[in-house]
Enzyme design. Structure first.
Site, short mmCIF file in Angstrom:
data_model
loop_
_atom_site.label_atom_id
_atom_site.label_comp_id
_atom_site.label_asym_id
_atom_site.label_seq_id
_atom_site.Cartn_x
_atom_site.Cartn_y
_atom_site.Cartn_z
N ASP A 73 9.13 4.16 10.06
CA ASP A 73 8.17 4.70 9.27
C ASP A 73 6.94 5.28 9.61
OD1 ASP A 73 7.07 4.52 6.36
OD2 ASP A 73 5.43 3.47 7.33
N GLU B 170 12.66 8.43 6.81
CA GLU B 170 12.34 8.97 5.51
C GLU B 170 12.85 10.54 5.54
OE1 GLU B 170 9.06 6.31 3.22
OE2 GLU B 170 8.30 7.23 5.23
N CYS C 177 9.40 -4.98 -1.61
CA CYS C 177 9.46 -6.01 -1.14
C CYS C 177 10.84 -6.18 0.00
CB CYS C 177 9.33 -7.31 -1.69
SG CYS C 177 9.58 -8.93 -0.70
N CYS D 288 12.61 -9.64 -1.06
CA CYS D 288 13.12 -9.91 -2.27
C CYS D 288 13.71 -8.91 -3.06
CB CYS D 288 12.46 -10.75 -3.21
SG CYS D 288 11.02 -10.02 -3.84
N CYS E 241 3.78 -10.15 -0.92
CA CYS E 241 4.68 -10.31 -2.18
C CYS E 241 4.36 -11.38 -2.95
CB CYS E 241 6.12 -10.32 -1.79
SG CYS E 241 7.22 -10.20 -3.21
N CYS F 121 8.15 -13.74 -3.81
CA CYS F 121 8.78 -14.49 -2.66
C CYS F 121 7.80 -15.10 -1.45
CB CYS F 121 9.83 -13.90 -2.07
SG CYS F 121 9.11 -12.38 -1.13
N ASP G 137 3.34 -1.18 6.93
CA ASP G 137 4.24 -0.13 7.70
C ASP G 137 5.44 -0.98 8.05
OD1 ASP G 137 2.31 1.78 7.00
OD2 ASP G 137 1.37 1.28 9.02
#
Length: 406
Positions: free
Chosen positions: A188, A273, A340, A343, A359, A362, A369
């Site tokens: 990332d 990405e 997330c 989950c 989150c 969960c 990052d």
């Protein structure tokens, strides 16, 4: 498998050799611009007179006549001028293929380089720190020998930037590329953390060094703004600003080279990405009729992205992985930062800050990052990714999204 490698070194020309290098740069730029003007403005007249289109062959023949007429053009090696014509011919081919914009004139201070064929250039090592490059019509020029130059020399490019003259040797190396069965990692690219990995680690980007050089460059730019135009003091101040900017670019390039080489050496598959950096760093100023919003914030974000060099990182990683037998997988960037990784719920409010992801469903608490890098890894390793890669039309669109389509 044959691959091309580039090796760049700092030249140390004498004063007389520097004058010849400047002459080569100027004449090659002139030849390129004259050939561009002929193709752009006089192609119809040429076709009406000869019945043929302007091509590299026709312009190379006219170059021979031009060299016979002007001594100062003949003083520059002919192959360097021919290489400029080849560059223009390739630029037109890329334009008509739809992969590049229409060729533009070369500018002084921007396009200060020329290229020689490998058969014309010879080099040898003098001692531990110095080497000699023999260049046609220039002679033997010393350069700093910092590493060996393996492979067959294909061409050499001589250029000048604010840090001085450089020579780049392009060689062809025969290597055996075996499939890299190393582990898979998600990458990332960010602003606070330049590069975050799915294993929880971060790249050690030299942000303090870049910030320090930027601060010095800004201070030097203020000094430059107070100098009288045309004065020697302004010339010195302008050179200092350019040198500081060039140093920052060199630090950034070194980081991207080192980090991408490490990735290619350790990992067999890298998921990243598919970002189109040019669009992401567009200005938010808008027009007079429709002014943009958050202009200063967007300008700061653009500066941070360009400061790290996201696209350069991607470019280096692409060819280094290919040479190491690895695989680069491009995944859709949508929602990776707000999903997330545990989950799978997509909720914008879960990202509490630039660095914190929590989150509410969960209870996952992680670096934002790192969480995004894990999502990228999951997207690049699930079966749906392979189905997408199998479709040629979709594959092309993802390459274009990252500015790497051929």
């Amino acid at each position: 498998m044959k691959i091309n490698r580039g090796y760049r070194f700092k030249l140390r020309p004498t004063e007389e050799q520097a004058k010849m290098l400047f002459q080569h740069v100027g004449v090659c730029r002139l030849i390129y611009n004259l050939a561009l003007e002929q193709r752009r403005d006089h192609h119809r007249q040429y076709r009406a007179a000869t019945g043929k289109h302007i091509s590299y062959v026709s312009q190379a023949a006219e170059l021979t006549a031009l060299r016979a007429e002007f001594d100062w053009i003949r003083a520059v090696t002919q192959t360097a001028q021919q290489q400029a014509l080849r560059d223009l011919d390739r630029a037109y081919q890329n334009f008509f293929s739809g992969i590049a914009a229409y060729p533009s004139p070369r500018k002084k201070g921007v396009n200060d380089s020329f290229r020689l064929q490998g058969r014309e250039v010879a080099f040898r090592r003098l001692n531990k720190s110095w080497g000699i490059a023999k260049l046609p019509k220039i002679g033997e020029v010393r350069f700093r020998w910092t590493r060996d130059i393996p492979g067959k020399l294909k061409n050499a490019t001589i250029s000048i930037d604010p840090l001085g003259w450089h020579i780049s040797f392009s060689t062809e190396v025969e290597v055996e590329v075996d499939r890299n069965f190393g582990p898979t990692v998600g990458v990332d690219r960010g602003v606070v953390e330049a590069v975050a990995y799915s294993d929880g680690t971060f790249a050690d980007f030299p942000k303090a060094r870049i910030k320090g050089l930027d601060k010095k460059a800004r201070r030097a730019a203020r000094t430059l703004s107070r100098c009288r135009k045309g004065s020697n003091r302004r010339k010195v101040a302008k050179a200092r600003v350019a040198a500081l900017r060039a140093k920052a670019a060199r630090v950034r390039k070194h980081f991207n080279h080192v980090e991408t080489a490490r990735l290619a050496r350790i990992f067999g598959v890298v998921c990243i990405e598919a970002l189109k950096t040019r669009n992401m760093t567009a200005s938010a100023k808008g027009t007079v009729e429709e002014p943009g919003v958050n202009v200063r914030q967007k300008a700061g974000l653009n500066r941070s992205i360009l400061e790290i060099g996201w696209f350069q990182f991607h470019q280096f990683l692409t060819y280094k992985l290919a040479a190491a037998g690895g695989e680069l997988r491009l995944v859709d960037a949508a929602y990776t930062s707000i999903t997330c990784s545990c989950c799978g719920i997509i909720e914008k409010t879960n990202r509490k800050s630039q660095a914190v992801y929590e989150c509410a469903d969960c209870g996952l608490s992680a670096n934002a990052d790192t969480n995004a890098a894990i999502n990228i890894l999951q997207a690049g390793t699930r079966p749906a990714w392979r189905e997408r890669v199998a479709a040629p039309a979709k594959r092309k669109s993802h390459l274009e999204a990252d500015g790497l389509a051929a």
